[in-house]
Design a protein around this motif. Structure first.
Motif, PDB file in Angstrom:
ATOM      1  N   PRO A 154       0.815  -1.209   0.000  1.00 14.62           N
ATOM      2  CA  PRO A 154       0.000   0.000   0.000  1.00 14.62           C
ATOM      3  C   PRO A 154       0.863   1.279   0.000  1.00 14.62           C
ATOM      4  N   GLU A 155       0.246   2.362  -0.410  1.00 15.38           N
ATOM      5  CA  GLU A 155       0.958   3.627  -0.510  1.00 15.38           C
ATOM      6  C   GLU A 155       1.440   4.099   0.861  1.00 15.38           C
ATOM      7  N   LEU A 156       2.522   4.874   0.845  1.00 13.67           N
ATOM      8  CA  LEU A 156       3.086   5.443   2.070  1.00 13.67           C
ATOM      9  C   LEU A 156       3.139   6.970   1.927  1.00 13.67           C
ATOM     10  N   PRO A 157       2.002   7.644   2.038  1.00 17.77           N
ATOM     11  CA  PRO A 157       1.962   9.098   1.816  1.00 17.77           C
ATOM     12  C   PRO A 157       2.849   9.876   2.773  1.00 17.77           C
ATOM     13  N   ALA A 158       3.020   9.398   4.011  1.00 21.12           N
ATOM     14  CA  ALA A 158       3.885  10.114   4.959  1.00 21.12           C
ATOM     15  C   ALA A 158       5.323  10.139   4.466  1.00 21.12           C
ATOM     16  N   LYS A 159       5.781   9.037   3.868  1.00 19.89           N
ATOM     17  CA  LYS A 159       7.148   8.983   3.334  1.00 19.89           C
ATOM     18  C   LYS A 159       7.294   9.887   2.110  1.00 19.89           C
ATOM     19  N   VAL A 160       6.308   9.846   1.229  1.00 27.16           N
ATOM     20  CA  VAL A 160       6.359  10.682   0.027  1.00 27.16           C
ATOM     21  C   VAL A 160       6.355  12.161   0.400  1.00 27.16           C
ATOM     22  N   ASN A 161       5.515  12.534   1.344  1.00 26.30           N
ATOM     23  CA  ASN A 161       5.444  13.939   1.770  1.00 26.30           C
ATOM     24  C   ASN A 161       6.731  14.373   2.473  1.00 26.30           C
ATOM     25  N   ALA A 162       7.298  13.491   3.295  1.00 23.28           N
ATOM     26  CA  ALA A 162       8.548  13.827   3.972  1.00 23.28           C
ATOM     27  C   ALA A 162       9.674  14.010   2.958  1.00 23.28           C
ATOM     28  N   ALA A 163       9.729  13.126   1.971  1.00 26.76           N
ATOM     29  CA  ALA A 163      10.765  13.255   0.942  1.00 26.76           C
ATOM     30  C   ALA A 163      10.603  14.555   0.161  1.00 26.76           C
ATOM     31  N   ALA A 164       9.364  14.950  -0.095  1.00 25.17           N
ATOM     32  CA  ALA A 164       9.121  16.205  -0.810  1.00 25.17           C
ATOM     33  C   ALA A 164       9.563  17.412   0.006  1.00 25.17           C
ATOM     34  N   GLY A 165       9.524  17.294   1.327  1.00 24.90           N
ATOM     35  CA  GLY A 165       9.991  18.374   2.192  1.00 24.90           C
ATOM     36  C   GLY A 165      11.499  18.433   2.326  1.00 24.90           C
ATOM     37  N   LEU A 166      12.180  17.434   1.739  1.00 27.41           N
ATOM     38  CA  LEU A 166      13.644  17.344   1.806  1.00 27.41           C
ATOM     39  C   LEU A 166      14.217  17.219   0.394  1.00 27.41           C
ATOM     40  N   PRO A 167      13.961  18.184  -0.469  1.00 28.24           N
ATOM     41  CA  PRO A 167      14.404  18.053  -1.865  1.00 28.24           C
ATOM     42  C   PRO A 167      15.928  18.120  -1.987  1.00 28.24           C
ATOM     43  N   LEU A 168      16.420  17.607  -3.106  1.00 26.04           N
ATOM     44  CA  LEU A 168      17.847  17.721  -3.388  1.00 26.04           C
ATOM     45  C   LEU A 168      18.135  19.057  -4.059  1.00 26.04           C
ATOM     46  N   GLY A 169      19.090  19.787  -3.504  1.00 17.84           N
ATOM     47  CA  GLY A 169      19.574  20.983  -4.168  1.00 17.84           C
ATOM     48  C   GLY A 169      20.472  20.594  -5.330  1.00 17.84           C
ATOM     49  N   VAL A 170      20.976  21.590  -6.025  1.00 14.47           N
ATOM     50  CA  VAL A 170      21.834  21.338  -7.187  1.00 14.47           C
ATOM     51  C   VAL A 170      23.210  21.932  -6.927  1.00 14.47           C
ATOM     52  N   ASP A 171      24.230  21.098  -7.028  1.00 12.51           N
ATOM     53  CA  ASP A 171      25.623  21.539  -6.995  1.00 12.51           C
ATOM     54  C   ASP A 171      26.354  20.789  -8.088  1.00 12.51           C
ATOM     55  N   ASP A 172      27.173  21.501  -8.827  1.00 17.67           N
ATOM     56  CA  ASP A 172      27.914  20.891  -9.926  1.00 17.67           C
ATOM     57  C   ASP A 172      29.359  21.350  -9.922  1.00 17.67           C
ATOM     58  N   LYS A 173      30.210  20.485 -10.470  1.00 17.63           N
ATOM     59  CA  LYS A 173      31.636  20.768 -10.575  1.00 17.63           C
ATOM     60  C   LYS A 173      32.070  20.697 -12.033  1.00 17.63           C
ATOM     61  N   VAL A 174      33.136  21.422 -12.324  1.00 22.34           N
ATOM     62  CA  VAL A 174      33.763  21.341 -13.638  1.00 22.34           C
ATOM     63  C   VAL A 174      35.270  21.269 -13.431  1.00 22.34           C
ATOM     64  N   MET A 175      35.930  20.460 -14.226  1.00 24.15           N
ATOM     65  CA  MET A 175      37.383  20.331 -14.148  1.00 24.15           C
ATOM     66  C   MET A 175      38.005  20.903 -15.418  1.00 24.15           C
TER      67      MET A 175
END
Length: 419
Positions: A242-263
């Motif tokens: 069954p679905e786990l809406p609490a997990k989905v909502n918690a993950a949405a509250g903890l998004p990944l930011g963006v960081d990038d590197k170049v050499m």
């Protein structure tokens, strides 16, 4: 690494990043059968070392052993024979006065430190709010402080929870792995039973056994540890039944930011640039890069971009990060550097289908989502990953330690009497 998936295991671990490998390592002598399911064709997740040119080691993902005096990868590096470089990071320095003279640097860091103190005080209140609210009105350095947030959090301050930033434990000691952090984590994972190129679509926890549907077939498990980035849970790339809406909502509250590197390769036989030097781009705006000059003394410059600017550069296509870095370096050091610099490699974490970003930050009002995401479900589904760490989130060692924590929870659940 197994050629075929087993039909049934005691513990299935989803994801072979630092968290999944930490869980597998902790379970190796438990007597439980385990398998690590990894969608990529390699282990390590957001830790990945490449050698883009002879003599140049480049960590596309994590590169610093943050809080090294408490970092569990230090002992692992020693055990596996990886040399640790303890040269202090040059982040508060500027190797040339061009664009950022010493008097201005002193003024900037005083403003940054004052801002940090205000956010710490704000975090003591019961109300969680955006860190941007604690910028001093009309301070000339606010755009650059926002740039620092884009490097540290992968986003600007209006998307950062003050309670979350206060919870992060930074001891101020930062070291590096000479052969690459990603190479260390790959070596750490070498003994683990990993099924590569195995994407998990669905976890059915409706029956007595967990049914895990993958791109290579279905297997059954008694327990499962989910270690994938929050983005894949929030957008339901992996579905639960069954679905786990609490997990989905918690993950949405903890998004990944963006960081990038170049050499960038550096053709500079005279070594005019200092070893492990530092250079900042346009200091009066947020849309700018930071540059590590000749890391480890290598003939190269490593550029770093974060937040919405990094996302824009990714959207601009291959080579955009390198082009921006070269323009900023030439503006600071002179036109001669246009012929001295050659693009070698760059990351594009927001466009990585198995990450969709760099590392997690809590949105304002969502600092508590880390504990929600970390909580087990029915003593059968367990969750790990840097986003579930209470104090070392956004780090590889925080991820590894969370995997070990989830493994301990699994073993405790196995020992509990059956109802």
């Amino acid at each position: 690494m197994p050629r075929n998936l087993p039909s049934i295991v005691d513990v299935a671990i989803i994801g072979a990043g630092a968290a999944g490998l930490g869980a597998a390592d902790a379970l190796k002598d438990s007597g439980l059968s385990i398998i690590v399911l990894e969608a990529r064709d390699r282990v390590g997740g957001r830790a990945h070392t490449i050698v883009p040119a002879p003599g140049i080691v480049f960590d596309l993902g994590c590169g610093w052993l943050h809080s090294a005096d408490k970092n569990s990868f230090i002992a692992i590096a020693d055990r596996l024979g990886f040399d640790i470089d303890k040269t202090p990071p040059p982040w508060r320095e500027q190797s040339f006065d061009a664009g950022f003279p010493a008097t201005e640097r002193q003024d900037f860091f005083a403003a940054l430190d004052a801002f940090d103190e205000r956010t710490k005080e704000a975090a003591k209140s019961g109300t969680d709010s955006a860190a941007s609210l604690y910028l001093a009105p009309d301070n000339r350095w606010n755009p650059m402080i926002d740039a620092i947030s884009s490097y540290v959090n992968g986003c600007e301050l209006d998307s950062v929870s003050v309670h979350d930033t206060a919870a992060y434990e930074d001891t101020g000691i930062n070291w590096r792995v000479r052969r690459g952090y990603g190479a260390l984590i790959a070596a750490y994972g070498r003994p683990c039973p990993v099924a590569l190129n195995t994407r998990v679509w669905r976890i059915d926890h409706s029956g007595l056994q967990l049914r895990i549907e993958t791109s290579k077939g279905t297997l059954m498990a008694t327990k499962t540890i989910v270690t994938v980035p929050t983005s894949l849970i929030a957008n339901e790339s992996i579905r639960f039944h069954p679905e786990l809406p609490a997990k989905v909502n918690a993950a949405a509250g903890l998004p990944l930011g963006v960081d990038d590197k170049v050499m960038l390769a550096l053709d500079d036989p005279a070594n005019a640039l200092p070893k492990d030097g530092n250079l900042r781009g346009a200091t009066m705006q947020t849309r700018t890069g930071a540059y590590h000059l000749r890391p480890f003394g290598q003939p190269c410059i490593e550029g770093f971009f974060g937040g919405s600017f990094a996302r824009e550069l990714e959207d601009a296509g291959d080579g955009a990060l390198a082009a921006q870095a070269i323009e900023e370096i030439v503006a600071l050091l002179g036109s001669d550097y246009r012929r001295k610099l050659k693009p070698l490699a760059e990351s594009r974490w927001a466009r990585d289908p198995f990450a969709s970003g760099a590392y997690s930050h809590a949105l304002p009002g969502h600092a508590g989502d880390r504990a929600v995401l970390a909580a087990p479900v029915d003593s059968r589904l367990f969750f790990a990953g840097e986003a579930t760490s209470s104090n070392f989130f956004s780090t590889a060692h925080g991820a590894r330690d969370s995997g070990e924590r989830a493994a301990r929870d699994v073993m405790e659940a196995v020992r509990l009497p059956k109802r």
